[in-house]
Design an enzyme around this catalytic site. Structure first.
Site, short mmCIF file in Angstrom:
data_model
loop_
_atom_site.label_atom_id
_atom_site.label_comp_id
_atom_site.label_asym_id
_atom_site.label_seq_id
_atom_site.Cartn_x
_atom_site.Cartn_y
_atom_site.Cartn_z
CB CYS A 129 -0.50 0.11 1.75
SG CYS A 129 -1.83 1.10 1.16
CB CYS A 134 -2.92 2.70 -1.86
SG CYS A 134 -3.69 1.02 -0.78
CE LYS A 137 -3.76 3.80 -6.01
NZ LYS A 137 -4.48 2.43 -6.47
CE1 TYR A 264 -6.24 -1.29 -7.63
CE2 TYR A 264 -7.38 -4.02 -7.99
CZ TYR A 264 -6.13 -3.10 -6.85
OH TYR A 264 -5.66 -3.42 -6.27
CD GLU A 268 -6.23 1.94 -9.25
OE1 GLU A 268 -6.64 2.27 -8.58
OE2 GLU A 268 -4.84 2.11 -9.27
CG HIS A 523 -27.85 23.45 -5.34
ND1 HIS A 523 -28.48 22.26 -6.34
CD2 HIS A 523 -28.42 24.22 -6.57
CE1 HIS A 523 -28.24 22.68 -8.03
NE2 HIS A 523 -28.35 24.33 -7.64
CD GLU A 528 -27.18 18.78 -5.63
OE1 GLU A 528 -28.09 19.36 -5.49
OE2 GLU A 528 -26.77 19.39 -6.71
#
Lengths: 560, 496
Positions: A129, A134, A137, A264, A268, A523, A528
């Site tokens: 990681c 992670c 990356k 993935y 990526e 908003h 939302e």
């Protein structure tokens, strides 16, 4: 651990340690005690002979651990160097070790010497990681996203006299400086928690003994958390291919790169190299990227990435790599040969690091993928040996390894048998645009629940209307028709990963579509949209295939 | 109960006496609340008319436009400018990621303004279409109430039309207010600030609310020198104090000069610009002075006195929980009622109104746990109670979890700006009472958290959620250690 520096102060927070240290003092004898009473008396008599920890307040916490041993049959009473010896100081190993130490256990962890490229002999505190996953990356994703932002900014009135150019070496230097800092922080964290860190390659010798480069350590429990490594299939010329480890630390920018794989990691890196202005070709075996993800998400992310300039070669499998005289690489596939690559990267899966760990000899069962088989408490077939994280190949995500590590520490040293809970684990793909998701895909939901309502939104975000870029956002809610519970949530578009987290709390808590609807929007945001989906796009009923489109709500209405 | 019976009774009457009125509903004002109420009422089968002033980016007594504040002079154009301004910081941050960008950047304000205008024109058109698709009759002109069931619309050419309606809905919104100091006419409000011909070189912003900090951030991000003056010690009164302090620090970190506890007393026109004089005796020259000192409901020219609709001392229409005024056939939603002045709240009020009056289902808007965002750079977003409110309202102890960290992006960019997150938890019930965050993406992150809070999620439920790694948002589900425990009434029991 999104962030780097927060980890350090937080993990080593005196507050937390104080809490953990003090808490048991005021705890009544846990209820679970009664269930262990059968094993209690042999344990207690044994415990008093065990002087590793002078403070008696840790007694109750040993119960589960001892039960584990007693299940293993009568074993001669012995002194161990450590209560827990962890092999591998990545996310899961560090978490389990720290928490175990905080619960009063004496803990050692061994890890290979630091290197950005992992191997049988190199690794580094922090693990995949932090050093090869992670974190680097995400830093590369940040770097590469700027080119899109420069494009966007043109639409907002910003102009660059000369097109911004990217200097590869600056990025690599700054990235590596950060990794060095982080590995230091991780060492510090272990140190502060009182965990003994041993550099070297750990190997299991017997159920209670670990060999680190020739030196033997005994432990009541051994934890295997050695993670996984990229796997490159054996095809002619595969020695010219790079994996994700190397791709995160290239000495210079790849001019034209082939990425083999549709998972993935492949997506990526495709985004990273594309953003850093390489020519990017992605070769996938299937028709679509991201097998296992929601079908609509798979379609959507593929389209969006193609719009940003990535070339996808579908149903095209690599057969050989040939190096030309000029040094460039050609990729031969089932459909033909494409030439002129500076780099060919394989993102074709990862394999657990279980080789040469001595596991087979002590009877730890390994499945055909090389993953350690564990029960729900992360225990292997040898009762004193446990395993967490990618080496068990359950859900290979850092936060899951953290969960498994934390659960294990509780199970072993806090007398609180804890199973990791794998329901509604959210995850993200940091492709560009990114994906965030939690719960079931539509296909899974259909299988599991039969009757579901699906709400989707596919819109052009406010930013894109100004930038003029073809960026869109896709969102999807999957609702169980019978219970009204939201059982799946998927998004692809800017900020998806950040947006999905809060909704993951809601999905995990079992909230209903009505609960979503009752929430007022923020908003103007993209998020939302998840609380303003009024009309189902389709209702799927087992009786009749699909009710089709329920009508169009103008998304441009900005919720009005 | 009584209310429901009354409404049902009226609905029955509609069938019998439907022909008696020109409309079942006439809405004055086609902003967020008005359009929502009109469309939903029409969807329930009501015959609906709506009037709105002619379109213009800058509002006045006689100009406005379909879409209202949010679309034309608020959320949308503001967010567009915030996007534009955020690039300023982004471009700086890009350098340490290896991007070589010219020292001198060219920013074209006119281009951004033009694109913003194009976008709000587009949205204005979409809103008109939404109304016509819902079969709502749109009239251009100024609406006045001339009887409990009668409305008069003065068209742009001066001709007056009058209509009868079974129900009248006032949804005229609000407008920026200027404090009456000498030279106030030299200042602008947020309306003009969204449509300036030129980017200010040196802007003075007066006010500590969200509009003030948003414009300060916009102009600063686009390169202007900005001085922000406000009366309190910290900006954003009403928000969590710790968050207010963070926002102040971040504004300062981004280069905005803060002048807390300072009032403007006079503006004077000079050859070099506007001379701004403060109550501390300070003076400075600015080319733009923005008053962001509050907004007042648009009730003056509605002729409310004639029919006896009550307004409060700020000019807001007084309504009950169902948005009904003291005159049973007249209702009001949105900013004109000055309840919680947010677009999504006006939407909620409009929806509830339509349900109550035409949907056969009495519905009160629910004001609990309404999330909101301040689009400062970086933004702030909150839902539920602030720490101070929680301490005030909870009977037992309050647990406060905070996390302050350097976002991962900053580790390479070198930007010195912390993100902060906070959860306020009821110690007895474990319920999360409030969440707040100041940092990039905060508004996007908070929406999902808001769903959880709305439904009474506990801290244990937050903790049981697995993080998304690496994200900023995952901090909200990984706050393990309590920062402090506070007994009700603000006494810190332990400060770990």
């Amino acid at each position: 651990m999104a962030t780097t520096s927060f980890t350090a102060p937080k993990l080593s927070s005196p507050t937390f340690q104080t809490l953990c240290r003090n808490l048991p003092l005021s705890l009544p004898i846990p209820k679970t005690l009664s269930s262990f009473s059968f094993h209690l008396s042999p344990f207690l008599s044994r415990f008093h002979l065990h002087h590793h920890h002078p403070t008696p307040r840790f007694h109750p916490r040993r119960l589960f651990a001892v039960r584990a041993e007693s299940e293993n049959g009568a074993e001669p009473l012995r002194h161990y160097d450590f209560d827990l010896f962890t092999i591998g100081a990545g996310s899961g190993g560090v978490r389990a070790s720290r928490f175990a130490a905080n619960f009063g256990a004496s803990v050692a962890v061994c890890e290979l010497p630091f290197s950005t490229i992992s191997s049988e002999t190199t690794g580094g505190v922090g693990g995949t990681c932090v050093l090869r996953g992670c974190v680097p990356k995400k830093l590369m994703v940040y770097a590469s996203k700027y080119s899109h932002e420069f494009d966007e900014s043109n639409g907002f009135g910003w102009k660059y006299d000369t097109e911004p150019k990217h200097d590869w070496s600056t990025l690599m230097a700054n990235k590596n400086a950060e990794l060095q800092r982080l590995t230091g922080i991780y060492k510090n964290i272990l140190n502060k928690a009182g965990v003994t860190l041993i550099e070297g390659r750990g190997k299991v010798v017997d159920p209670h003994t670990v060999d680190v480069d020739g030196k033997l350590y005994t432990a009541r429990h051994i934890l295997i958390s050695v993670g996984g490594r990229p796997f490159i299939p054996d095809i002619p010329g595969s020695e010219y291919a790079i994996d994700s480890d190397a791709a995160l630390d290239l000495p210079s920018k790849p001019e034209k790169v082939a990425i083999v794989g549709g998972g993935y990691i492949a997506l990526e890196f495709a985004g990273i190299f594309n953003g850093l202005t390489s020519e990017v070709h992605v070769f996938i075996r299937q028709k679509k990227v991201l097998r296992g993800f929601d079908e609509e998400i798979r379609d959507f992310v593929g389209e969006q990435m193609a719009l940003r300039g990535i070339q996808f070669h579908t149903e095209e499998s690599p057969q050989a790599i040939v190096k030309s005289a000029d040094g460039s690489l050609s990729l031969k596939t089932n459909k033909g040969t494409i030439e002129g690559f500076s780099h060919i990267m394989f993102a074709t899966g990862r394999r657990p690091n279980t080789k040469n760990l001595g596991l087979e000899s002590v009877g730890v069962k390994i499945n055909k993928n090389g993953a350690i088989e564990v029960d729900e408490y992360s225990r292997t077939t040898v009762p004193s040996i446990w395993a967490v994280g990618d080496v068990t190949d359950r859900i290979n995500l850092t936060p899951v390894a953290l969960m498994e590590g934390a659960a294990l520490a509780k199970t072993l040293f806090q007398n609180e048998p804890t199973k990791p809970d794998y329901r509604a684990v959210p995850s993200a793909v940091f492709s560009q645009p990114p994906i965030g998701q939690v719960g079931l895909t539509e296909e899974q939901a259909r299988k599991e629940y039969g009757d579901i309502d699906v709400y989707t939104a596919n819109f052009r975000p406010l930013k894109a209307t100004l930038s003029g870029l073809p960026d869109r956002v896709f969102m999807k809610l999957i609702v169980c028709a019978k219970t009204n519970k939201v059982i799946g949530l998927h998004m692809c578009g800017e900020d998806s990963a950040e947006i999905a987290q809060g909704f993951a709390v809601a999905v995990k808590a079992g909230l209903t579509k009505a609960d979503f609807d009752a929430t007022v929007g923020i908003h103007p945001t993209s998020a939302e949209e998840f609380v303003t989906m009024r009309t189902p796009t389709r209702k799927i009923r087992q009786s009749s295939e699909s009710q089709g489109n329920m009508g169009h709500e103008a998304k441009t209405a900005a919720g009005v | 109960m009584a209310r429901k019976m009354l409404v049902d009774g009226e609905l029955n009457q509609t069938n019998k006496e439907g022909a008696e009125y020109d409309f079942d509903l006439f809405v004055i004002g086609a902003g967020s609340g008005g359009v929502r109420a009109a469309r939903f009422s029409a969807n329930y089968g009501a015959k609906v008319g709506i009037c709105e002033l002619p379109f213009h980016p800058i509002s006045s007594e006689v100009i406005g436009g379909v879409g209202g504040t949010c679309v034309i002079r608020g959320c949308v154009p503001k967010k567009i400018l915030v996007y534009g301004a955020t690039f300023g910081g982004e471009i700086e941050d890009a350098r340490n990621y290896g991007w070589e960008v010219n020292e001198k950047l060219d920013f074209n304000w006119k281009k951004l303004l033009q694109k913003k205008t194009d976008e709000i024109n587009r949205l204005n058109g979409i809103y008109k279409r939404l109304l016509s698709n819902a079969s709502v009759k749109l009239l251009e002109g100024e609406g006045k109430i001339i009887g409990p069931n009668k409305v008069e619309v003065t068209q742009p050419d001066g001709t007056k039309l009058s209509y009868s309606a079974k129900h009248i809905l006032i949804a005229t919104g609000s407008r920026a207010h200027r404090p009456p100091i000498p030279g106030q006419e030299l200042a602008i409000t947020s309306d003009e600030a969204l449509s300036l011909d030129d980017l200010p070189k040196h802007a003075v912003v007066f006010g500590g609310g969200y509009i003030a900090v948003e414009f300060a951030s916009i102009w600063r991000g686009l390169g202007a020198t900005v001085d922000l003056f406000y009366r309190k010690e910290l900006p954003l009164r009403g928000f969590d104090d710790e968050m207010r302090a963070v926002v102040a620090r971040n504004l300062e970190g981004r280069g905005i000069k803060l002048h807390p506890q300072t009032n403007l007393t006079e503006l004077v026109k000079t050859d070099n610009g506007i001379k701004v004089i403060t109550d501390h005796g300070g003076e400075l020259i600015a080319d733009v002075v923005l008053f962001a000192t509050g907004r007042l409901p648009n009730t003056k020219r509605l002729n409310l006195e004639a029919v006896g609709v009550e307004i409060d001392k700020t000019g807001a229409v007084k309504v009950d929980e169902y948005s009904r005024t003291n005159i049973p056939s007249i209702w009001a939603v949105g900013d004109v009622t000055n309840r919680m002045n947010l677009t999504p709240v006006a939407l909620m009020e409009g929806t509830c109104f339509a349900k109550t009056v035409f949907g056969g289902e009495s519905s009160k808007p629910d004001y609990r746990n309404i999330p909101c965002a301040v689009f400062s750079i970086p933004p702030l977003s909150i839902v539920g109670l602030s720490e101070e409110e929680a301490i005030e309202q909870v009977n037992g102890d309050v647990l406060v979890f905070t996390s302050t960290f350097n976002p991962m992006k900053n580790t390479v960019s070198g930007r010195q700006e912390k993100t902060i997150m906070k959860l306020v938890v009821d110690a007895e019930t474990d319920k999360v009472l409030g969440a707040s965050m100041c940092g990039p993406d905060a508004p996007e992150i908070m929406q999902g958290i808001a769903v959880a809070l709305k439904c009474g999620a506990t801290k244990a439920q937050f903790d049981s959620t697995v993080g998304i790694h690496p994200s900023a948002a995952e901090e909200f589900v990984t706050m393990r250690s309590v920062s402090r425990r506070v007994t009700a009434r603000g006494k810190a029991k332990t400060n770990l």
